[in-house]
Design an enzyme around this catalytic site. Structure first.
Site, PDB file in Angstrom:
ATOM      1  N   THR A  66     -10.158  -3.721  -7.974  1.00 40.55           N
ATOM      2  CA  THR A  66      -9.685  -4.763  -8.894  1.00 40.55           C
ATOM      3  C   THR A  66      -8.428  -5.363  -8.269  1.00 40.55           C
ATOM      4  O   THR A  66      -8.027  -4.983  -7.161  1.00 40.55           O
ATOM      5  CB  THR A  66      -9.310  -4.162 -10.258  1.00 40.55           C
ATOM      6  OG1 THR A  66      -8.165  -3.309 -10.084  1.00 40.55           O
ATOM      7  CG2 THR A  66     -10.454  -3.368 -10.880  1.00 40.55           C
TER       8      THR A  66
ATOM      9  N   ILE B 263     -16.874   2.267 -12.146  1.00 37.99           N
ATOM     10  CA  ILE B 263     -17.188   3.450 -12.958  1.00 37.99           C
ATOM     11  C   ILE B 263     -17.854   3.080 -14.298  1.00 37.99           C
ATOM     12  O   ILE B 263     -18.412   3.939 -14.978  1.00 37.99           O
ATOM     13  CB  ILE B 263     -15.941   4.351 -13.211  1.00 37.99           C
ATOM     14  CG1 ILE B 263     -14.825   3.596 -13.929  1.00 37.99           C
ATOM     15  CG2 ILE B 263     -15.448   4.962 -11.906  1.00 37.99           C
ATOM     16  CD1 ILE B 263     -13.682   4.505 -14.411  1.00 37.99           C
TER      17      ILE B 263
ATOM     18  N   THR C  52     -13.184   0.323 -18.927  1.00 41.03           N
ATOM     19  CA  THR C  52     -12.881   1.154 -17.755  1.00 41.03           C
ATOM     20  C   THR C  52     -12.361   2.533 -18.161  1.00 41.03           C
ATOM     21  O   THR C  52     -12.847   3.562 -17.671  1.00 41.03           O
ATOM     22  CB  THR C  52     -11.848   0.443 -16.855  1.00 41.03           C
ATOM     23  OG1 THR C  52     -12.492  -0.673 -16.246  1.00 41.03           O
ATOM     24  CG2 THR C  52     -11.328   1.363 -15.766  1.00 41.03           C
TER      25      THR C  52
ATOM     26  N   THR D 170      -1.623  10.046 -18.996  1.00 41.41           N
ATOM     27  CA  THR D 170      -0.267   9.526 -19.114  1.00 41.41           C
ATOM     28  C   THR D 170       0.473  10.133 -20.312  1.00 41.41           C
ATOM     29  O   THR D 170      -0.158  10.541 -21.293  1.00 41.41           O
ATOM     30  CB  THR D 170      -0.328   7.991 -19.293  1.00 41.41           C
ATOM     31  OG1 THR D 170       0.956   7.509 -19.614  1.00 41.41           O
ATOM     32  CG2 THR D 170      -1.283   7.588 -20.415  1.00 41.41           C
ATOM     33  N   ASP D 171       1.795  10.117 -20.237  1.00 41.58           N
ATOM     34  CA  ASP D 171       2.598  10.591 -21.374  1.00 41.58           C
ATOM     35  C   ASP D 171       2.542   9.617 -22.552  1.00 41.58           C
ATOM     36  O   ASP D 171       2.918   9.962 -23.673  1.00 41.58           O
ATOM     37  CB  ASP D 171       4.056  10.835 -20.956  1.00 41.58           C
ATOM     38  CG  ASP D 171       4.773   9.590 -20.450  1.00 41.58           C
ATOM     39  OD1 ASP D 171       4.144   8.520 -20.326  1.00 41.58           O
ATOM     40  OD2 ASP D 171       5.989   9.691 -20.165  1.00 41.58           O
ATOM     41  N   GLU D 172       2.047   8.386 -22.298  1.00 46.55           N
ATOM     42  CA  GLU D 172       2.038   7.376 -23.371  1.00 46.55           C
ATOM     43  C   GLU D 172       1.112   7.754 -24.517  1.00 46.55           C
ATOM     44  O   GLU D 172       1.221   7.202 -25.608  1.00 46.55           O
ATOM     45  CB  GLU D 172       1.649   6.002 -22.819  1.00 46.55           C
ATOM     46  CG  GLU D 172       2.635   5.507 -21.784  1.00 46.55           C
ATOM     47  CD  GLU D 172       2.574   4.017 -21.514  1.00 46.55           C
ATOM     48  OE1 GLU D 172       1.906   3.296 -22.276  1.00 46.55           O
ATOM     49  OE2 GLU D 172       3.213   3.578 -20.548  1.00 46.55           O
TER      50      GLU D 172
ATOM     51  N   TYR E  97      -3.494   0.130 -24.182  1.00 47.06           N
ATOM     52  CA  TYR E  97      -3.594   0.977 -22.982  1.00 47.06           C
ATOM     53  C   TYR E  97      -3.536   2.451 -23.365  1.00 47.06           C
ATOM     54  O   TYR E  97      -4.416   3.246 -23.008  1.00 47.06           O
ATOM     55  CB  TYR E  97      -2.469   0.648 -21.989  1.00 47.06           C
ATOM     56  CG  TYR E  97      -2.256   1.720 -20.930  1.00 47.06           C
ATOM     57  CD1 TYR E  97      -3.217   1.972 -19.960  1.00 47.06           C
ATOM     58  CD2 TYR E  97      -1.090   2.507 -20.921  1.00 47.06           C
ATOM     59  CE1 TYR E  97      -3.042   2.967 -19.001  1.00 47.06           C
ATOM     60  CE2 TYR E  97      -0.903   3.501 -19.965  1.00 47.06           C
ATOM     61  CZ  TYR E  97      -1.883   3.730 -19.005  1.00 47.06           C
ATOM     62  OH  TYR E  97      -1.709   4.712 -18.064  1.00 47.06           O
TER      63      TYR E  97
ATOM     64  N   LYS F  70      -6.336   5.525 -23.079  1.00 46.76           N
ATOM     65  CA  LYS F  70      -6.122   6.764 -22.317  1.00 46.76           C
ATOM     66  C   LYS F  70      -6.254   7.978 -23.258  1.00 46.76           C
ATOM     67  O   LYS F  70      -6.814   9.003 -22.888  1.00 46.76           O
ATOM     68  CB  LYS F  70      -4.744   6.764 -21.635  1.00 46.76           C
ATOM     69  CG  LYS F  70      -4.590   5.770 -20.493  1.00 46.76           C
ATOM     70  CD  LYS F  70      -5.501   6.040 -19.299  1.00 46.76           C
ATOM     71  CE  LYS F  70      -5.133   7.262 -18.499  1.00 46.76           C
ATOM     72  NZ  LYS F  70      -5.931   7.376 -17.250  1.00 46.76           N
TER      73      LYS F  70
ATOM     74  N   ASN G  86      16.275   1.178 -19.396  1.00 44.66           N
ATOM     75  CA  ASN G  86      15.867   0.137 -18.435  1.00 44.66           C
ATOM     76  C   ASN G  86      17.066  -0.605 -17.858  1.00 44.66           C
ATOM     77  O   ASN G  86      17.142  -0.833 -16.647  1.00 44.66           O
ATOM     78  CB  ASN G  86      14.944  -0.877 -19.119  1.00 44.66           C
ATOM     79  CG  ASN G  86      13.596  -0.272 -19.471  1.00 44.66           C
ATOM     80  OD1 ASN G  86      13.207   0.767 -18.925  1.00 44.66           O
ATOM     81  ND2 ASN G  86      12.884  -0.891 -20.395  1.00 44.66           N
TER      82      ASN G  86
END
Ligand code: NAD
Ligand code: DAU
Length: 354
Positions: free
Chosen positions: A38, A62, A102, A132-134, A157, A161, A256
């Site tokens: 991609t 996939i 995906t 992921t920790d998200e 997202y 996950k 940030n």
């Protein structure tokens, strides 16, 4: 017989570091890298190892179940390390369905194919899902994500996950497939696509372009050098306990805005600019919708049980990373031409030309 390991998403940021590590460290394995290529996949990430005898690249999607079933049937993989995913939160806000296809359907296709080819015996087989920790959601000012923190994903997202993690556990519980899952914090390092904070801002500073800080800039992430993540994946793949989950993190929280100021300071030195030049490029812009306030990982389980911990101090890793981007102009300019310009204008608004 040499062990055959399928690594998905190996042309991407983290996947390419995992592929390189496995090719070099395990000459007795055959490493297969399956990637759709991609916008985020880039075979140049693996130029230095692409001729290795124990390596083969396979282009494919996939989400395409018949293709995946045929591939597993043909190669009879012993292990799968699954990293292929749509990985950028902002893109998931614009196009959630692609993330479901995906990240969820793609993962289930890989689980189904593994179940089929391993039906006679699970001995020596492993499906490793990189997550992921998200999935744990957002923290307040205190506390850390542990392996038993409840799932509370907040973006398309992270919801995709989280869903894929649930399917991996369900396949372990229902069909007995040997699985292991790791949930890692924010990675940084060489070869990361310049849509993510650190490479985006390095590139913008270099090009004297504004630095788009979302909201008040006080969102916190726990940063880990990508090669330390690859080392953790290697260790978990070989020494982790089947059915277990391991959190991986840098024990390295940064708001940030503090990280961005440090980046500006180092870049001024590297580019020979007067101190305080790049920081003037900071521009506070509209916040990311549903922006998670803080992520921070409790990585004590992997340290206690497997002896893994980050090898590099953040300041050192950041400097190495900046050097890599400055030394790899061609890699960066190949990526930031073409479609990237459209993405940038759509994401950051008209006038934000690259
Ligand atoms: P990335 O976006 O850089 O790379 C993803 C790779 O997957 C690309 O090479 C892409 O071509 C490939 N891919 C995408 N869709 C595919 C499909 N349908 N079929 C086959 N290949 C496909 O991602 P990354 O940052 O390297 O993340 C890798 C994995 O690690 C992801 O699963 C992500 O959720 C997870 N993760 C990332 C971070 C991070 O900070 N980047 C942290 C924790 C976990
Ligand atoms: O925590 C692990 C996750 O880290 C991974 O699962 C994801 O794949 C990865 O993309 C990353 O997600 P984040 O959303 O935390 O990363 P990103 O680099 O997009 O943003 C980091 C922080 O910087 C976040 O608080 C949003 C902010 N940000 C980001 C961009 C791109 C800005 O302020 N401006 C920006 O332009």
């Amino acid at each position: 017989m040499k062990k055959k390991i399928l690594i998905t998403g190996g042309a991407g940021f983290i996947g390419s570091h995992v592929v390189r590590r496995f090719i070099k460290k395990y000459p007795d394995y055959l490493i297969y890298n399956l990637d759709k290529l991609t916008y985020a996949g880039n075979l140049h990430n693996l130029d230095d190892v692409s001729d290795a005898e124990n390596y083969q690249f396979i282009k494919g999607d996939i989400v395409d179940a018949p293709f995946i079933n045929q591939l597993f049937n043909e190669y009879q993989f012993d292990g799968v390390i699954h990293l292929a995913a749509e990985s950028h939160v902002d893109r998931s806000i614009t196009n959630p369905l692609e993330f479901i296809m995906t990240n969820v359907v793609g993962t289930v296709n890989l689980l189904n194919a593994s179940k089929t080819i391993w039906k006679d015996s699970f001995q020596g087989k492993l499906f490793y899902h990189v997550s992921t920790d998200e999935v744990y959601g957002s923290l307040g000012e205190m506390g850390l994500f542990t392996e038993t923190t409840s799932y509370d994903p907040q973006s398309p997202y992270s919801a995709s996950k989280a869903s894929s993690d649930h399917f991996v556990r369900a396949y372990n519980n229902t069909y007995g497939i040997p699985v292991v899952i790791s949930n890692c914090s924010n990675n940084y390092g060489a070869n990361q696509f310049p849509e993510k904070l650190i490479p985006l801002f390095i590139n913008n500073i270099k090009e004297n372009r504004s630095l788009p800080v979302y909201g008040d800039g006080k969102y916190t992430r726990d940063w880990l050098w990508v090669e330390d993540h690859a080392a953790a994946i290697d260790q978990i793949y070989h020494e982790g306990e089947v059915g277990e989950t391991y959190n991986i993190g840098g024990v390295n929280e940064w708001q940030n805005i503090d990280l961005i100021k440090l980046l500006c300071q180092i870049m001024d030195k590297k580019l020979g600019r007067d101190e305080g030049t790049s920081v003037q490029l900071i521009e506070y812009i509209k916040d990311r919708p549903g922006h998670d306030r803080r992520y921070a990982i409790d990585a004590s389980k992997i340290e206690r049980e497997l002896g893994w911990k980050p090898s590099l101090k953040f300041e050192e890793g950041l400097e190495k990373t900046i050097d890599w981007y400055l030394d790899n102009e061609e890699w960066l300019s190949n990526i930031t031409s073409g479609d990237y310009k459209n993405y940038y204008n759509d994401q950051y608004g008209k006038g934000a030309h690259v």
